[in-house]
Design a protein around this motif. Structure first.
Motif, mmCIF file in Angstrom:
data_model
loop_
_atom_site.group_PDB
_atom_site.id
_atom_site.type_symbol
_atom_site.label_atom_id
_atom_site.label_comp_id
_atom_site.label_asym_id
_atom_site.label_seq_id
_atom_site.Cartn_x
_atom_site.Cartn_y
_atom_site.Cartn_z
ATOM 1 N N TYR A 183 -19.157 -19.935 -51.896
ATOM 2 C CA TYR A 183 -17.804 -19.404 -52.084
ATOM 3 C C TYR A 183 -16.737 -20.461 -51.781
ATOM 4 O O TYR A 183 -15.669 -20.151 -51.255
ATOM 5 N N ALA A 206 -14.186 -17.327 -54.308
ATOM 6 C CA ALA A 206 -13.905 -16.311 -53.291
ATOM 7 C C ALA A 206 -13.031 -15.196 -53.842
ATOM 8 O O ALA A 206 -12.932 -14.129 -53.240
ATOM 9 N N LYS A 251 -16.114 -5.762 -56.319
ATOM 10 C CA LYS A 251 -15.871 -6.042 -54.908
ATOM 11 C C LYS A 251 -17.092 -5.710 -54.061
ATOM 12 O O LYS A 251 -17.398 -6.406 -53.084
ATOM 13 N N ARG A 261 -19.483 -8.714 -55.116
ATOM 14 C CA ARG A 261 -19.047 -10.087 -54.846
ATOM 15 C C ARG A 261 -18.207 -10.237 -53.583
ATOM 16 O O ARG A 261 -18.013 -11.345 -53.099
ATOM 17 N N GLY A 262 -17.698 -9.129 -53.056
ATOM 18 C CA GLY A 262 -16.917 -9.181 -51.834
ATOM 19 C C GLY A 262 -15.441 -9.443 -52.060
ATOM 20 O O GLY A 262 -15.005 -9.798 -53.157
ATOM 21 N N TYR A 263 -14.659 -9.258 -51.005
ATOM 22 C CA TYR A 263 -13.231 -9.553 -50.992
ATOM 23 C C TYR A 263 -13.019 -10.981 -50.489
ATOM 24 O O TYR A 263 -13.920 -11.594 -49.902
ATOM 25 N N GLY A 282 -11.329 -11.977 -47.981
ATOM 26 C CA GLY A 282 -11.502 -12.015 -46.540
ATOM 27 C C GLY A 282 -12.954 -12.046 -46.088
ATOM 28 O O GLY A 282 -13.244 -12.420 -44.949
ATOM 29 N N ASP A 283 -13.869 -11.648 -46.974
ATOM 30 C CA ASP A 283 -15.289 -11.716 -46.637
ATOM 31 C C ASP A 283 -15.818 -13.145 -46.667
ATOM 32 O O ASP A 283 -16.859 -13.438 -46.057
ATOM 33 N N HIS A 284 -15.117 -14.019 -47.385
ATOM 34 C CA HIS A 284 -15.619 -15.379 -47.594
ATOM 35 C C HIS A 284 -14.726 -16.466 -47.016
ATOM 36 O O HIS A 284 -15.174 -17.601 -46.861
ATOM 37 N N GLU A 332 -12.138 -17.663 -43.914
ATOM 38 C CA GLU A 332 -11.606 -17.446 -42.583
ATOM 39 C C GLU A 332 -10.115 -17.763 -42.617
ATOM 40 O O GLU A 332 -9.700 -18.928 -42.612
ATOM 41 N N GLN A 333 -9.294 -16.725 -42.679
ATOM 42 C CA GLN A 333 -7.872 -16.911 -42.895
ATOM 43 C C GLN A 333 -7.106 -17.333 -41.650
ATOM 44 O O GLN A 333 -5.940 -17.724 -41.745
#
Length: 210
Positions: free
Chosen positions: A105, A147, A161, A164-166, A168-170, A172-173
């Protein structure tokens, strides 16, 4: 409407939408233009354009295969002469570096893309340097961002989603800066050959636009 005629029509519509942004010789218009965009603005990581990934079938198949090309000039997945999407799940089979970053990602450079979510710098459009087109020479730094995953319909988006996820899942903000392995090392030269796909049944290789 299909093929080049469709792309030409879409390009004309997009250019019409951008006309209010165009620079003119009028100082008054230039002053107003300066209020709309920052001339030194760039997409993150100095990219001229970034693309999300568009999916269909609840995130199991990449959608924009017709126009998206990897940095080795190939389609994102192999499309045989019968036009079948048999290999749709085998993304970046001919570009192992892109595949590795996709699976992690992490963003990576590509030759071209189009999707339901993209970010472009405004200055080149406002200064009349570039415009949407069907097929003309041009060269930009284009970034794919795995991502960010989207779909064209609400139900498909929910499935995408989940698959593949959001973001924020991939990503680190909370980190103040990018890790070294997340930084893209730009390749300035285009691939030696690029897959041409006037239709899914007519793949061939041609020299790239410079």
């Amino acid at each position: 409407m299909h093929g080049a005629n469709r792309i030409q029509a879409l390009a004309e519509l997009r250019n019409m939408a951008l006309r209010p942004l165009k620079s003119t010789t009028s100082s008054e218009s230039s002053d107003k233009l300066a209020e709309i965009y920052a001339s030194d603005a760039h997409v993150n990581r100095e990219a001229h354009m970034t693309c999300a990934f568009d999916w269909i079938f609840n995130g199991t198949a990449f959608y924009d295969a017709w126009v998206s090309r990897s940095l080795v000039g190939d389609t994102f997945f192999e499309i045989p002469h019968d036009g079948a999407w048999t290999y749709a799940k085998d993304l970046f089979w001919s570009d192992p570096d892109a595949r590795q970053r996709l699976e992690a990602y992490k963003p990576f450079q590509i030759y071209s893309c189009r999707g339901g979510m993209a970010a472009l710098i405004a200055a080149s459009f406002a200064d009349d340097t570039v415009e949407f087109r069907a097929s003309d020479p041009g060269s930009w730094e284009v970034l794919a961002v795995p991502a960010v995953n989207v779909a064209y319909f609400d139900e498909e988006a929910v499935g995408t989603k989940m698959m593949r996820g959001y973001v924020g899942d991939h990503v680190e903000q909370s980190r103040p800066s990018l890790a070294q392995d997340e930084i893209v090392q730009w390749q300035s030269a285009p691939p030696p050959m690029v897959k041409c796909l006037p239709s899914f049944q007519q793949p061939s290789w041609t020299t790239p636009l410079l």
